[in-house]
Design a protein around this motif. Structure first.
Motif, short mmCIF file in Angstrom:
data_model
loop_
_atom_site.label_atom_id
_atom_site.label_comp_id
_atom_site.label_asym_id
_atom_site.label_seq_id
_atom_site.Cartn_x
_atom_site.Cartn_y
_atom_site.Cartn_z
N ALA A 1 8.50 20.82 41.24
CA ALA A 1 8.98 21.55 40.06
C ALA A 1 8.35 22.94 39.97
N CYS B 1 14.28 26.21 36.93
CA CYS B 1 13.41 25.57 35.93
C CYS B 1 13.89 24.17 35.53
N THR C 1 14.29 21.75 37.24
CA THR C 1 13.63 20.68 38.00
C THR C 1 12.53 19.99 37.20
N TRP C 2 12.05 20.67 36.10
CA TRP C 2 11.04 20.02 35.27
C TRP C 2 11.61 18.78 34.58
#
Length: 236
Positions: free
Chosen positions: A122, A131, A133-134
């Protein structure tokens, strides 16, 4: 030293010397009950052991099962919704335990390992403006939440008629068996289980059927409660 106790035709234990003393004081054992000490080959009454005979008098009669409340326990007093809905008229809950918190250990390890993988990915993706991926952090959170709900919603109850067990929430494993149909109850504890007071309980019914439940909190009192209800039922 540990002792096996033979009471009303059933073998109980093994119990330590302190446990035998406490049960004599509580009246759940009598000096006339037969006992087999570690290393011994013959059964002898508890009165034959000096550490017991000199400290306790024979109770006049075995104590009754603790008096139940006038009405079955309500969910607000700790009884789960599944058990409360399953209780039959005039059926009395006598003993209750839970899944031990140690059952969460595998999920905690899984969540930590997933974090070790997800966080670097992430961070690198966020550096590349990805972002979203968080959102992968939902995976370890879901692992922990699922395990916590399973532990929290599990119910293990002994009544004056049955053993009622429900484990899980979305995927449930339920088990019910009348006390009269239970042939034996076995408890298996590892070194950690003895240290933190948890273990596996195996309930074997007549006909050879058996069910095992792992990571049960306070498994020995749970087994003893079943045996006490069985003893009480045989005297009726």
């Amino acid at each position: 030293m540990e002792f096996m106790i033979r009471r009303d035709g059933r073998d109980l234990g093994p119990y330590s010397e302190v446990e035998v003393r406490n049960r004599l004081m509580a009246g759940t054992l009598a000096l006339s009950d037969l006992s087999l000490a570690d290393g011994a080959t013959e059964w002898a009454p508890l009165s034959a052991f000096p550490q017991f005979a000199t400290s306790y008098r024979e109770p006049p009669s075995p104590p009754p099962i603790p008096a139940p409340p006038a009405k079955p326990m309500a969910p607000t007093l700790g009884l789960g919704s599944y058990t409360a809905a399953t209780l039959q008229p005039n059926e009395r809950p006598l003993h209750q335990t839970t899944i031990h918190w140690m059952a969460l250990s595998g999920s905690v390890i899984g969540a930590v390992l997933s974090l070790i993988v997800i966080v670097p990915i992430a961070m690198f993706a966020a550096w590349r403006d990805f972002c979203w991926t968080w959102l992968l952090l939902v995976i370890p959170a879901g692992i922990l939440l699922s395990a916590a709900v399973t532990v929290k919603t599990s119910e293990l109850v002994i009544t004056d008629r049955r053993v009622l067990i429900k484990v899980g929430f979305i995927q449930r494993h339920t088990f019910e068996m009348f006390i009269s149909k239970i042939e034996s109850v076995a408890v298996f504890q590892s070194m950690l289980g003895r240290l933190f007071n948890y273990g596996t309980v195996e309930i074997r019914g007549t006909g050879g059927s058996a069910e095992s439940f792992a990571t049960i909190a306070a498994p020995l009192p749970f087994r003893d409660a079943i045996q006490l209800v069985q003893s009480s039922s045989e005297k009726r």
